[in-house]
Design a protein around this motif. Structure first.
Motif, PDB file in Angstrom:
ATOM      1  N   ALA A  27       0.816  -1.215   0.000  1.00 49.35           N
ATOM      2  CA  ALA A  27       0.000   0.000   0.000  1.00 49.35           C
ATOM      3  C   ALA A  27       0.850   1.266   0.000  1.00 49.35           C
ATOM      4  O   ALA A  27       0.451   2.292  -0.561  1.00 49.35           O
ATOM      5  CB  ALA A  27      -0.936  -0.015   1.207  1.00 49.35           C
ATOM      6  N   TYR A  28       2.031   1.199   0.646  1.00 50.53           N
ATOM      7  CA  TYR A  28       2.885   2.400   0.740  1.00 50.53           C
ATOM      8  C   TYR A  28       4.217   2.184   0.028  1.00 50.53           C
ATOM      9  O   TYR A  28       5.215   2.831   0.355  1.00 50.53           O
ATOM     10  CB  TYR A  28       3.091   2.774   2.216  1.00 50.53           C
ATOM     11  N   GLU A  29       4.243   1.241  -0.911  1.00 51.51           N
ATOM     12  CA  GLU A  29       5.457   0.904  -1.661  1.00 51.51           C
ATOM     13  C   GLU A  29       6.653   0.721  -0.727  1.00 51.51           C
ATOM     14  O   GLU A  29       7.751   1.218  -1.004  1.00 51.51           O
ATOM     15  CB  GLU A  29       5.731   1.974  -2.731  1.00 51.51           C
ATOM     16  N   GLY A  30       6.423   0.042   0.379  1.00 57.17           N
ATOM     17  CA  GLY A  30       7.487  -0.241   1.333  1.00 57.17           C
ATOM     18  C   GLY A  30       7.626   0.834   2.401  1.00 57.17           C
ATOM     19  O   GLY A  30       8.341   0.640   3.389  1.00 57.17           O
ATOM     20  N   GLY A  31       6.947   1.956   2.238  1.00 54.09           N
ATOM     21  CA  GLY A  31       7.018   3.051   3.214  1.00 54.09           C
ATOM     22  C   GLY A  31       6.112   2.804   4.412  1.00 54.09           C
ATOM     23  O   GLY A  31       5.451   1.770   4.508  1.00 54.09           O
ATOM     24  N   GLU A  32       6.083   3.753   5.331  1.00 56.10           N
ATOM     25  CA  GLU A  32       5.326   3.577   6.557  1.00 56.10           C
ATOM     26  C   GLU A  32       3.857   3.982   6.399  1.00 56.10           C
ATOM     27  O   GLU A  32       3.523   4.797   5.538  1.00 56.10           O
ATOM     28  CB  GLU A  32       5.998   4.380   7.676  1.00 56.10           C
ATOM     29  N   GLY A  33       3.033   3.405   7.240  1.00 55.51           N
ATOM     30  CA  GLY A  33       1.606   3.713   7.198  1.00 55.51           C
ATOM     31  C   GLY A  33       0.807   2.581   7.813  1.00 55.51           C
ATOM     32  O   GLY A  33       1.369   1.608   8.312  1.00 55.51           O
ATOM     33  N   GLY A  34      -0.518   2.739   7.779  1.00 56.04           N
ATOM     34  CA  GLY A  34      -1.384   1.717   8.367  1.00 56.04           C
ATOM     35  C   GLY A  34      -2.346   1.148   7.350  1.00 56.04           C
ATOM     36  O   GLY A  34      -2.671   1.792   6.348  1.00 56.04           O
ATOM     37  N   THR A  91     -12.732 -11.699   3.695  1.00 60.83           N
ATOM     38  CA  THR A  91     -13.274 -12.893   4.343  1.00 60.83           C
ATOM     39  C   THR A  91     -12.972 -12.825   5.841  1.00 60.83           C
ATOM     40  O   THR A  91     -13.812 -13.095   6.676  1.00 60.83           O
ATOM     41  CB  THR A  91     -12.633 -14.169   3.756  1.00 60.83           C
ATOM     42  N   GLY A  92     -11.722 -12.438   6.162  1.00 61.36           N
ATOM     43  CA  GLY A  92     -11.325 -12.168   7.540  1.00 61.36           C
ATOM     44  C   GLY A  92     -11.001 -10.691   7.683  1.00 61.36           C
ATOM     45  O   GLY A  92     -11.248  -9.908   6.761  1.00 61.36           O
ATOM     46  N   SER A  93     -10.441 -10.308   8.828  1.00 60.45           N
ATOM     47  CA  SER A  93     -10.014  -8.926   8.987  1.00 60.45           C
ATOM     48  C   SER A  93      -8.735  -8.849   9.801  1.00 60.45           C
ATOM     49  O   SER A  93      -8.468  -9.721  10.632  1.00 60.45           O
ATOM     50  CB  SER A  93     -11.107  -8.089   9.657  1.00 60.45           C
ATOM     51  N   CYS A  94      -7.946  -7.819   9.518  1.00 63.63           N
ATOM     52  CA  CYS A  94      -6.705  -7.601  10.260  1.00 63.63           C
ATOM     53  C   CYS A  94      -6.204  -6.191   9.997  1.00 63.63           C
ATOM     54  O   CYS A  94      -6.277  -5.701   8.869  1.00 63.63           O
ATOM     55  CB  CYS A  94      -5.640  -8.612   9.829  1.00 63.63           C
ATOM     56  N   GLY A  95      -5.708  -5.548  11.046  1.00 64.17           N
ATOM     57  CA  GLY A  95      -5.092  -4.237  10.894  1.00 64.17           C
ATOM     58  C   GLY A  95      -3.590  -4.365  11.081  1.00 64.17           C
ATOM     59  O   GLY A  95      -3.118  -5.258  11.788  1.00 64.17           O
ATOM     60  N   MET A  96      -2.818  -3.490  10.430  1.00 63.69           N
ATOM     61  CA  MET A  96      -1.359  -3.543  10.557  1.00 63.69           C
ATOM     62  C   MET A  96      -0.802  -2.133  10.425  1.00 63.69           C
ATOM     63  O   MET A  96      -1.227  -1.368   9.556  1.00 63.69           O
ATOM     64  CB  MET A  96      -0.788  -4.445   9.455  1.00 63.69           C
ATOM     65  N   ALA A  97       0.136  -1.812  11.313  1.00 64.91           N
ATOM     66  CA  ALA A  97       0.814  -0.518  11.221  1.00 64.91           C
ATOM     67  C   ALA A  97       2.295  -0.762  10.989  1.00 64.91           C
ATOM     68  O   ALA A  97       2.888  -1.654  11.610  1.00 64.91           O
ATOM     69  CB  ALA A  97       0.602   0.272  12.511  1.00 64.91           C
ATOM     70  N   HIS A  98       2.879  -0.002  10.079  1.00 61.24           N
ATOM     71  CA  HIS A  98       4.317  -0.058   9.801  1.00 61.24           C
ATOM     72  C   HIS A  98       4.894   1.295  10.235  1.00 61.24           C
ATOM     73  O   HIS A  98       4.680   2.305   9.580  1.00 61.24           O
ATOM     74  CB  HIS A  98       4.521  -0.306   8.292  1.00 61.24           C
ATOM     75  N   VAL A  99       5.549   1.272  11.399  1.00 58.93           N
ATOM     76  CA  VAL A  99       6.045   2.505  12.008  1.00 58.93           C
ATOM     77  C   VAL A  99       7.476   2.293  12.496  1.00 58.93           C
ATOM     78  O   VAL A  99       7.744   1.289  13.185  1.00 58.93           O
ATOM     79  CB  VAL A  99       5.185   2.933  13.232  1.00 58.93           C
ATOM     80  N   ASP A 100       8.374   3.199  12.193  1.00 59.05           N
ATOM     81  CA  ASP A 100       9.763   3.097  12.646  1.00 59.05           C
ATOM     82  C   ASP A 100      10.370   1.736  12.297  1.00 59.05           C
ATOM     83  O   ASP A 100      11.096   1.146  13.108  1.00 59.05           O
ATOM     84  CB  ASP A 100       9.868   3.321  14.168  1.00 59.05           C
ATOM     85  N   GLY A 101      10.031   1.228  11.118  1.00 62.74           N
ATOM     86  CA  GLY A 101      10.597  -0.046  10.677  1.00 62.74           C
ATOM     87  C   GLY A 101      10.012  -1.267  11.355  1.00 62.74           C
ATOM     88  O   GLY A 101      10.467  -2.386  11.119  1.00 62.74           O
TER      89      GLY A 101
END
Lengths: 306, 306
Positions: free
Chosen positions: A123-130, A136-146
């Protein structure tokens, strides 16, 4: 996790390919890339959620891969020069990643993470974000400070809030109550029971072997009936909105400023989310397959330079 | 279904025995009776819900039967003179009854109905009335004008409102949200997560093979924490109270004036039910095993006189 300056100093070799795999509760998609990220071929197979076991998932992944490699016009022997990145529903911990990666396959290397991990990479081309996936299922993920931190995503029926599987389960549950006259009649209930000849016993037997994607098949009917003003459907959609908002807040609280909402149910929920949340939403730059490619390439680049 | 005048004219033979079986989601109980209804021996085995298949249920029933016959001091060969009445969770339709009864067994005859059917027979000694079972699963049944009509009871996770399995599932679901900081901390959540080392991944894997009774094992913790004032537990108990009230109203609407509420969760809910409902409750005269005996004897008496 950011690419170190040295890595770009090493030119990528020509005859190495990368495979990005997005495996969810219903579909498995595989895409073959060259080292520059150009798509050479694609493939598709069935459910690749790890809840059904490592060997089942590999079956699906390899079926999709063969299709992708064939579409690229490459012989299957070239798989020995393919680095595979897999983003899989249910790949919730390092034990599972290792178990999956240790399976005998024809690939040069295999790296496994959850589908939410590869989705946020894509979604962020390897950059940070959520990101918040609601399919079918659900899941959240945050990419912060590596670092990657998840919210929810512990599977059906204990987690998977707002997901298609949960929404379908709730809709069928309520439909049975309507059928027995314990709730007011509902258009949605009628439509769902239609599929079982209005015989609760058929529905009761069906559930024994029903998998998350079988329940999720009924989620679109909820959205349709809600759009038509059906009270039961509107209440169920309301619950999905609240649950998705809860997960989204959880991802934002992990320290990201922007959020992508993806997945079939997620997209359908967007117009109904509270304004404050819609204002934080952004469109993904790439999908989870793209993220799986980045995962595979990042890892091999790191290995070659470390 | 009432005993016809002719039937009492035929004296019951001496060397015929009756077996009453109560098979639920967690336990299977068998009791051997003589023709006058005197208990000769009892036996016990594991889960005998039909959701796990006919042969699994027969295994449990026969294990409990052998124990009962041995306790009665009879040789196993006497099973050929035993008429068996089985009340089984999940025995929801005539197809299932026939499939179960057609299985090769050593009995003289076999009659199968749902556990709610035998429970209502036992509760009113064969007379009319209503019952609501809330244990691992839940089901309501009314016996009116010689007919039996059910409410709910279509199994987990689509039905089984207010049941231990559903309550346990909801409690674990909420506990995961608490663990991730998406809901306020809760004593109940702490206790449930204790059992999984506070590792959601363990809980996620556990659920894949978890059966209704595995979820139901956590229901007592909900009642305990609710008694201690835990907000989450109180909200979950509130939901179970509402669901049980809904089912109870459904049974009463079928035309009965009195209602027995049985099963572990059902008994725990009684003090919390609305006054109008508590006033309609009555104590069962006999249990479902007794009802299964009545089922077996009624059938054989009918057969001998018709």
């Amino acid at each position: 996790m950011s690419t170190s300056p040295t890595s770009s100093a090493v030119p990528p070799p020509r005859d190495i390919w990368y495979l990005g795999v997005d495996g969810g509760g219903t579909h498995c998609r595989a895409r073959l890339y060259d080292a520059d990220g150009r798509v050479l071929g694609q493939g598709h197979a069935g459910s690749a959620s790890l809840r059904f076991g490592v060997s089942h998932v590999w079956q699906q992944v390899l079926a999709a891969t063969h299709e992708a490699v064939t579409a690229a016009g490459l012989p299957l022997a070239s798989l020995s020069r393919v680095h595979a990145g897999l983003g899989l529903a249910g790949a919730i911990d390092a034990t599972t990643w290792r178990e999956m990666a240790a399976y005998p396959t024809p690939f040069a290397s295999v790296c496994v993470r959850s589908d939410a991990h590869t989705a946020v990479l894509g979604a962020y081309e390897g950059g940070e974000g959520g990101i918040l996936i609601v399919g079918t299922g659900s899941c959240g993920m945050a990419h912060v400070d590596g670092r990657f931190s998840s919210v929810g995503g512990w599977g059906f029926p204990l987690s998977d809030h707002a997901s298609g599987a949960w929404l379908g389960l709730q809709a069928l549950r309520e439909a049975l109550l309507c059928h027995e006259g314990l709730r007011a009649p509902s258009l949605l209930a009628e439509r769902l029971l239609d599929e079982f000849g209005h015989e609760p016993a058929r529905l009761a037997k069906w559930q024994t072997d029903a998998r998350p994607r079988d329940f999720a098949r009924f989620a679109p009917a909820v959205f349709e009936a809600a759009d038509e003003g059906d009270i039961l459907a509107t209440a169920l959609r309301r619950r999905a909105i609240d649950d998705a908002t809860l997960l989204a807040r959880g991802v934002l609280d992990l320290g990201v400023t922007r959020l992508c909402l993806v997945g079939g149910v997620g997209r359908a929920l967007i117009p109904h989310l509270p304004t404050w949340l819609r204002q934080r939403l952004t469109e993904p730059l790439g999908d989870a397959t793209q993220g799986a490619f980045l995962l595979a390439r990042r890892l091999t680049v790191r290995e070659r330079t470390s």
